[in-house]
Design a protein around this motif. Structure first.
Motif, PDB file in Angstrom:
ATOM      1  N   VAL A 107       0.847  -1.191   0.000  1.00 17.91           N
ATOM      2  CA  VAL A 107       0.000   0.000   0.000  1.00 17.91           C
ATOM      3  C   VAL A 107       0.884   1.243   0.000  1.00 17.91           C
ATOM      4  O   VAL A 107       1.963   1.256   0.602  1.00 17.91           O
ATOM      5  CB  VAL A 107      -0.983   0.016   1.196  1.00 17.91           C
ATOM      6  N   ARG A 108       0.413   2.257  -0.728  1.00 21.91           N
ATOM      7  CA  ARG A 108       1.074   3.563  -0.761  1.00 21.91           C
ATOM      8  C   ARG A 108      -0.018   4.617  -0.668  1.00 21.91           C
ATOM      9  O   ARG A 108      -0.991   4.579  -1.403  1.00 21.91           O
ATOM     10  CB  ARG A 108       1.861   3.733  -2.053  1.00 21.91           C
ATOM     11  N   ILE A 109       0.173   5.563   0.271  1.00 20.92           N
ATOM     12  CA  ILE A 109      -0.795   6.631   0.470  1.00 20.92           C
ATOM     13  C   ILE A 109      -0.084   7.956   0.227  1.00 20.92           C
ATOM     14  O   ILE A 109       0.933   8.234   0.867  1.00 20.92           O
ATOM     15  CB  ILE A 109      -1.389   6.605   1.902  1.00 20.92           C
ATOM     16  N   GLY A 110      -0.610   8.733  -0.701  1.00 23.72           N
ATOM     17  CA  GLY A 110      -0.010  10.019  -1.025  1.00 23.72           C
ATOM     18  C   GLY A 110      -0.906  11.167  -0.593  1.00 23.72           C
ATOM     19  O   GLY A 110      -2.126  11.113  -0.754  1.00 23.72           O
ATOM     20  N   TYR A 111      -0.282  12.181  -0.034  1.00 22.61           N
ATOM     21  CA  TYR A 111      -0.987  13.388   0.384  1.00 22.61           C
ATOM     22  C   TYR A 111      -0.367  14.591  -0.312  1.00 22.61           C
ATOM     23  O   TYR A 111       0.857  14.740  -0.315  1.00 22.61           O
ATOM     24  CB  TYR A 111      -0.863  13.619   1.897  1.00 22.61           C
TER      25      TYR A 111
END
Length: 148
Positions: A107-111
């Protein structure tokens, strides 16, 4: 069913001074016993045009992980200003959180991160040289981009 599900990520101390640490409270669910630790990484994208300006702010191993709901705070120092392109300091950029198990990112979460002067006058007429102490970082916490 995934072994690990991200339930919530809360951005702490936001907005904040550019030089303050990044802080994320991460809540996740573990559905089965994991033999290895989870590897969490926080990356600051220094330039959309050149990956060499990306900075790994921190990389941590979290474990052993009990089955059930788990929570921790992932904090890391702000990026090193001297490694960032000066012309990108006042632009929108990205901070990435990723999680891997057995060296496989799942998983990769970008903000999006908006860096701007706190002072309205300085926003309208920015000085030629960036004054880092007057910059504010605002992470757009309600619109993360999740990649599985």
């Amino acid at each position: 069913m995934s072994l690990v599900n991200i339930l919530n990520i809360q951005v702490l101390d936001n907005p904040s001074y550019f030089t303050n640490p990044f802080q994320f409270e991460i809540t996740f669910e573990c559905n089965a016993e994991l033999k290895e630790d989870l590897e969490w990484k926080m990356v600051y994208v220094g330039s959309a045009d050149d990956k060499t300006h990306d900075q790994v702010l921190d990389c941590i191993m979290v474990g052993p992980i009990p089955v059930g709901i788990n929570k921790f705070i992932f904090a890391a120092d702000a990026p090193k200003i001297e490694l960032l392109p000066k012309n990108n300091l006042l632009e929108v950029t990205v901070v990435l959180l990723s999680c891997a198990y057995n060296d496989q990112e799942f998983v990769r979460i970008g903000y999006y991160v908006n860096n701007e002067y706190m002072d309205e006058e300085m926003r309208l007429e920015p000085p030629e040289e960036v004054i880092v102490e007057k910059l504010q970082r605002n992470i757009l916490a309600d619109k993360p981009k999740v990649t599985r």
